[in-house]
Structure formats: C-alpha cells, structure tokens
Design a protein around this motif. Sequence first.
Motif, mmCIF file in Angstrom:
data_model
loop_
_atom_site.group_PDB
_atom_site.id
_atom_site.type_symbol
_atom_site.label_atom_id
_atom_site.label_comp_id
_atom_site.label_asym_id
_atom_site.label_seq_id
_atom_site.Cartn_x
_atom_site.Cartn_y
_atom_site.Cartn_z
ATOM 1 N N MET A 1 0.833 -1.255 0.012
ATOM 2 C CA MET A 1 -0.014 0.022 -0.256
ATOM 3 C C MET A 1 0.877 1.232 -0.139
ATOM 4 N N GLY A 2 1.946 1.332 0.793
ATOM 5 C CA GLY A 2 2.707 2.142 0.981
ATOM 6 C C GLY A 2 3.619 2.655 -0.469
ATOM 7 N N VAL A 3 4.156 1.532 -0.857
ATOM 8 C CA VAL A 3 5.084 1.601 -1.991
ATOM 9 C C VAL A 3 4.467 1.655 -3.434
ATOM 10 N N TYR A 4 3.400 1.263 -3.466
ATOM 11 C CA TYR A 4 2.606 1.146 -4.802
ATOM 12 C C TYR A 4 1.230 2.098 -4.963
ATOM 13 N N ASP A 5 0.276 1.821 -3.861
ATOM 14 C CA ASP A 5 -1.063 2.269 -4.080
ATOM 15 C C ASP A 5 -1.073 3.746 -3.791
ATOM 16 N N LEU A 6 -0.404 4.121 -2.615
ATOM 17 C CA LEU A 6 -0.531 5.559 -2.273
ATOM 18 C C LEU A 6 0.124 6.375 -3.106
ATOM 19 N N PRO A 7 1.563 5.967 -3.665
ATOM 20 C CA PRO A 7 2.112 6.982 -4.818
ATOM 21 C C PRO A 7 1.196 7.033 -5.866
ATOM 22 N N ALA A 8 0.431 5.814 -6.408
ATOM 23 C CA ALA A 8 -0.310 6.151 -7.287
ATOM 24 C C ALA A 8 -1.592 7.014 -7.179
ATOM 25 N N VAL A 9 -2.359 6.857 -5.990
ATOM 26 C CA VAL A 9 -3.248 7.907 -5.533
ATOM 27 C C VAL A 9 -2.711 9.193 -5.553
ATOM 28 N N ILE A 10 -1.813 9.562 -5.145
ATOM 29 C CA ILE A 10 -1.021 10.952 -5.122
ATOM 30 C C ILE A 10 -0.693 11.473 -6.462
ATOM 31 N N ASP A 11 0.032 10.376 -7.409
ATOM 32 C CA ASP A 11 0.071 10.894 -8.839
ATOM 33 C C ASP A 11 -1.210 11.351 -9.474
ATOM 34 N N HIS A 12 -2.265 10.510 -9.409
ATOM 35 C CA HIS A 12 -3.550 10.779 -10.050
ATOM 36 C C HIS A 12 -4.175 12.130 -9.479
ATOM 37 N N VAL A 13 -3.989 12.226 -8.196
ATOM 38 C CA VAL A 13 -4.771 13.361 -7.778
ATOM 39 C C VAL A 13 -4.106 14.800 -8.280
ATOM 40 N N LEU A 14 -2.789 14.528 -8.288
ATOM 41 C CA LEU A 14 -1.804 15.669 -8.926
ATOM 42 C C LEU A 14 -2.128 15.735 -10.381
ATOM 43 N N GLU A 15 -2.193 14.856 -10.927
ATOM 44 C CA GLU A 15 -2.631 14.934 -12.688
ATOM 45 C C GLU A 15 -3.756 15.575 -12.689
ATOM 46 N N GLU A 16 -4.730 15.165 -11.977
ATOM 47 C CA GLU A 16 -6.135 15.600 -12.295
ATOM 48 C C GLU A 16 -6.343 17.177 -12.077
ATOM 49 N N THR A 17 -5.559 17.587 -10.652
ATOM 50 C CA THR A 17 -5.857 18.839 -10.379
ATOM 51 C C THR A 17 -4.861 19.961 -10.981
ATOM 52 N N GLY A 18 -3.722 19.311 -11.504
ATOM 53 C CA GLY A 18 -2.715 20.363 -12.062
ATOM 54 C C GLY A 18 -1.768 20.931 -11.048
ATOM 55 N N LEU A 19 -2.021 20.486 -9.917
ATOM 56 C CA LEU A 19 -1.454 21.021 -8.867
ATOM 57 C C LEU A 19 0.236 20.246 -8.576
#
Length: 257
Positions: A1-19
């Motif tokens: 979860m820490g190595v794969y899932d959470l980084p994927a979530v963070i990358d997705h949020v940043l990509e969608e928001t442009g932040l």
Amino acid sequence: MGVYDLPAVIDHVLEETGLEQLTYLGFSMGTTVFWVMLSERPEYADKVRVMAALGPVAFTQHVQGPLKVMAPFVNMIETSLNMLGRYEMLSFGRIMDQVTSVFCNEKAFTAAICHNLLFLIAGPNPDRLNKKYLPVLLAHTPAGTSVRTVTHYLQLVRSGAFGQYDFGRMSNLAHYGSFTPPHYDLSHVTVPVGLFWSSADWLAAPQDVARLQSLLPNVVLSLEVQDDDFSHLDFVWASDAKELVYTHVLAFLRGYH
C-alpha cells in the motif's frame, strides 16, 4: 500500500488537479502507509505540502485489546489461514450486512453486543457513539483486508519495531539480503507533520506516538485530544470529534495554505 497504492493515488490527484503538491490527512493505517511511502520512496515528500496524522500508527509495542493477545500467535494464525486457502479476513459480505442491519438496530435487544464488539477492538467509550448509526457503521466496518496486512501489524506488536514484513529467516535472506526485515527509515519523512493523538487510544498508544515523534524529523505540531476518554475510533465516529479534533486539524492545515 505504501510503496505502490498511495503513490499512485497521489500521482492521480496531482495529474487531475494540475497541482504540484497536495495536503495529506491520514487516520490510523492511513498514517502507517504514509510513513512507509516516504521511507521507501522519499521523492514523494516533494509532492506533499503538509501531513495531518490522526491516531498515528507506526510503533505498536503498547497496544491494548485483542491485537496484544493475538500477537504471540501471529505465525500460527497466518499458517492456519493459508492452509485453508484464506488470504482475506474480516470481510463479511452482503449476508452479514443484512444480519447487522437487523441485530444491531438501536431498538434490538442485541444492539448492545454489536456496540461492545466495536469497542473491544479499539477501546471502550460508549457514550460518544450515536447508537442509531450502528447498523450503518457495522455494515462497513470491518470492510476486509488481506491476511498479510493483519499479520504484519501483529508482527510489529510482537517485535516492538517498525519494519518490513517478516517472512522468516531464510525467506528474509532471499527478500532483503538479511535474516531480519529492515526497519523503515523515518528520517525520510521530511514533510511537515501534525500529530493528533489521545491518551486513551488503544491502537495508537501515547508511548508509541512519543517514540514516533522522536524519530520524525519535521513534527511541527503534537496535539493531545483534551479528553481522557477519547479512543481510537472516536477520531472518526465521536459526536464531539469536530470540537475536540477537526477544528484543530483545519486550523493546522490552514497554516500551510
């Protein structure tokens, strides 16, 4: 979860928001996976502006309740479940959801049993929970997880360390190049962190939170909930969580926006 899932979530949020950065708020295991992520993938510190940790869990040496009782038998539990072909636990499904909706209804005489089962896990505090919500809460809690997630926590209770999964001496040698699993490196958690904790928390015990705080390099706030009976699940279910916790969390986060 820490190595794969959470980084994927963070990358997705940043990509969608442009932040370029986001704010992270975690509760219980939501804090554990954050420590793991930055330990193993420290580059993600640049993507998080600030982190608020509610009921923070890393070290679990001083837990109380069923986890403490089960910890010495962790190897037996995992072996037995694997022999039965079970790799998921605490998942009840539709039938149990229907059962809880009937037997955990506030008007049912069996509601007290449901009520006490919850607090057996995370610490007793019956006055804060609105009993009419019991069927809803128990229809979603617990929601199921892998056997290895539970056994990993039990290993940490038994060892007193905050380290990677223990496969056994020879399997550890194959996985990690050592007989014992490596510890997570909390010095990589360079993000500003606010810790929100309680003296009555069975799963994030004050002694373990203090140990975590001593190893995190950038703790900017450590706030004890001002109520001696505030337990682990109260962070998300208590009727007065807004006054005791959420207003302070929001004030903390506003300081970084």
